[in-house]
Design an enzyme around this catalytic site. Structure first.
Site, short mmCIF file in Angstrom:
data_model
loop_
_atom_site.label_atom_id
_atom_site.label_comp_id
_atom_site.label_asym_id
_atom_site.label_seq_id
_atom_site.Cartn_x
_atom_site.Cartn_y
_atom_site.Cartn_z
N SER A 241 50.18 -9.78 3.74
CA SER A 241 49.27 -10.70 3.08
C SER A 241 48.65 -11.69 4.05
O SER A 241 47.88 -11.34 4.92
CB SER A 241 50.02 -11.41 1.94
OG SER A 241 49.15 -12.14 1.12
N ASP B 262 45.40 -9.18 2.29
CA ASP B 262 45.47 -8.02 1.39
C ASP B 262 44.62 -8.21 0.15
O ASP B 262 44.67 -7.40 -0.78
CB ASP B 262 46.92 -7.70 1.02
CG ASP B 262 47.58 -8.78 0.18
OD1 ASP B 262 47.12 -9.94 0.22
OD2 ASP B 262 48.56 -8.46 -0.52
#
Length: 451
Positions: free
Chosen positions: A102, A246
């Site tokens: 992420s 992401d």
């Protein structure tokens, strides 16, 4: 028994080091395959990844572990995390796996798992898989079974195209006049946003959309929202959007170069849903980190705000238990539960575009009455995550802050679920008090368990 590998958003670490060394990653895939095993047919798993240079070999190692336990694997290649959640539930996969850390730096990576329903796994299931991972490692079967060379997943563009087509179907007849600046964080959005925004007719100019494996989140994207905000102001654009690595979250910038965070998105989305009688129980779920100003603004509109622990899976848990259809985090994870099972930055951007188009208003006009309480967050790197209430000096510093601020502020101290950090957040009307207490608490943490 608490989880040792899974945090609030899957398993994360430095790529190549435990638990993201090749042997353990293979064990993770094999353990997941054992969990999914069924008598009548082999389980089917779809894998996606972000743009880190390690994501390819980690995806291949997970796939090898799954295949060794008789699972069938499909790859969507580079795709957003919510894209895998969508494909898992829509195409009938038994699980979806995302290789991504992420918003973390490029050298980190992670493994996230979705169940067949498109929801992140429960803590109980993650713990069960963890036990199987450690069992496989301890008995040595992983080393014996691991292939010397890994199969390379080719990636099926049709899978990503299917996700983008589904997103496109959620809106129609957009009327956004002017240029939109889009920061892709050199991450998964780089593969999806240009195609999607072209589909819906947005006049978009993209920045940080040329990933090289090491530039994901590097002074760009949702960690640095002022970057896109400055671009909007300098170019006289009407709007800015910025994603994390992401693309499960999105932040925005208005035409004047002001950052518009997840709290503001929750406010305008809640009011819009309420105006159309679609805000179930007149309730929104936020987290302990959402600003007091959001709670006050929602209350003025007759909307109740509930607070969940930080982490979009916990926001979703509370949404499902209360019937709320909107929830999210200040950081930009926004969940529209009638449409998706997880936070989706692309979907959030489309919902904001749609709201602007239907209202005929600018972004700043929709959130003009959100009066944000001054807030400071300080991160302290720690060597262990000992319960804070068991550290006398830390507990005392927190108690003094809470007593001093009383009803005029908030104190939230917690460990990050994805990094070795303690986060100290204080809101107060007094800048002096806020700074005094954040330094006292973070100093106590540093003195006791600081790295």
């Amino acid at each position: 028994m608490s989880r040792k590998l899974f945090g609030t958003d899957g398993i994360r670490g430095v790529a190549g080091e435990f638990p993201l060394d090749s042997g353990t990653v293979f064990a993770i895939g094999r353990a997941l395959g054992h969990h999914l095993a069924q008598p009548k047919r082999p389980p089917r798993v779809v894998i996606g990844q972000d743009t880190r240079e390690s994501s390819g070999w980690i995806a291949d190692a997970v796939a090898a572990g799954l295949i060794s336990s008789a699972s069938q694997v499909a790859s969507a290649g580079v795709i957003t995390t919510p894209g895998i959640a969508y494909l898992t539930r829509e195409l009938g996969f038994d699980a979806g796996v995302v290789i991504s850390a992420s918003h973390n730096p490029w050298a980190d990576n992670g493994i996230k798992v979705f169940g067949s329903d498109g929801y992140k796994l429960s803590d109980e299931i993650e713990l069960s898989i963890e036990k199987e991972i450690f069992r496989l490692i301890e008995e040595g079967s992983v080393t014996d079974a691991r292939p010397r060379s890994l199969p390379t997943l080719p990636g099926d563009d049709d899978l990503r195209d299917g996700y983008e087509t589904w997103l496109r179907s959620k809106i129609s007849n957009l009327q956004i006049e002017g240029e939109v600046i889009v920061d892709c964080a050199n991450g998964a959005a780089s593969a999806c946003a240009p195609e999607l925004f072209a589909m819906i007719g947005i006049d978009a100019d993209f920045i940080h959309h040329h990933p090289n494996g090491k530039n994901i989140n590097d002074h760009c994207g949702a960690l640095y929202p002022q970057v896109v905000a400055d671009e909007v102001k300098n170019r006289n654009a009407v709007l800015g959007v910025t994603f994390d690595g992401d693309a499960d979250r999105a932040l925005f910038a208005d035409r004047y170069g002001n950052v518009v965070n997840g709290d503001a998105v929750l406010l305008m989305a809640a009011r819009d849903l309420q105006s159309r009688n679609e805000l179930e129980a007149a309730t929104v779920v936020a987290t302990t980190m959402s600003n007091m100003g959001l709670e006050a603004a929602l209350s003025r509109s007759g909307i109740r705000m509930l607070r969940a622990p930080v982490g979009d899976k916990y926001v979703l848990d509370q949404m499902r238990s209360t019937g709320a259809v909107l929830g999210g985090e200040q950081s930009g994870h926004i969940i529209f539960s009638r449409l998706a099972t997880t936070g989706d930055g692309m979907l959030t951007a489309l919902m904001v575009f749609d709201l602007l188009s239907r209202s005929g208003k600018q972004l700043d006009e929709l959130v003009s009455d959100l009066k944000v309480f001054p807030q400071v967050i300080k991160n302290v790197r720690v060597r262990e995550k000992k319960p804070l209430e068991q550290i006398a000096s830390v507990a005392e510093a927190i108690r003094k802050a809470e007593q001093d601020l009383a009803s005029s502020g908030r104190v939230v101290v917690r460990y990050s679920g994805t990094e070795s950090l303690a986060r100290v957040m204080i809101e107060a009307e007094s800048q002096e008090k806020m700074q005094k207490h954040v330094e006292a608490i973070s100093g106590a943490i540093q003195g006791e368990i600081g790295a």
